[in-house]
Design an enzyme around this catalytic site. Sequence first.
Site: not given
Length: 138
Positions: A47, A49, A58, A60, A91, A94
């Site tokens: 991930n 940010e 993310c 994925e 999530c 994803c």
Amino acid sequence: MDLSQDLLDRLLAESLRARSFAHAPYSRYQVGVALLDEQGRIHIGANVENASYPQGWCAEPSALTAMLMAGGKRAVAALVTGPGPDIITPCGGCRQKLREFCEPDELIIIAGDPGGIRQRWTLAELLPHSFGPSHLNF
């Protein structure tokens, strides 16, 4: 697909290694993914940010991009790791991104953490009645 213990161990190690590349200065919640493609190759992602929160991404999509750039076309398994002890899964967004590159009942999603593998599902179990490329009739 039957995943051998050796392959599961490799996926776990690579997913945990991917966590070390995460850029998570705000949440401090590092996520790693090891994605197995149809050729048996492992691609990792973490991930990332961003100070403008919606602009982060993310783990994925990072792994999917690595898979595509290496010539992979189909995801076979994805091992997702977080810090633990809570189980982490992709999530919703994803799950849909993974759906683009698999048959939902064939993609194995595995949850892990530094303590080991915790649980596994198919993508169809995590994203039932999904919308995918076949719905567009191309």
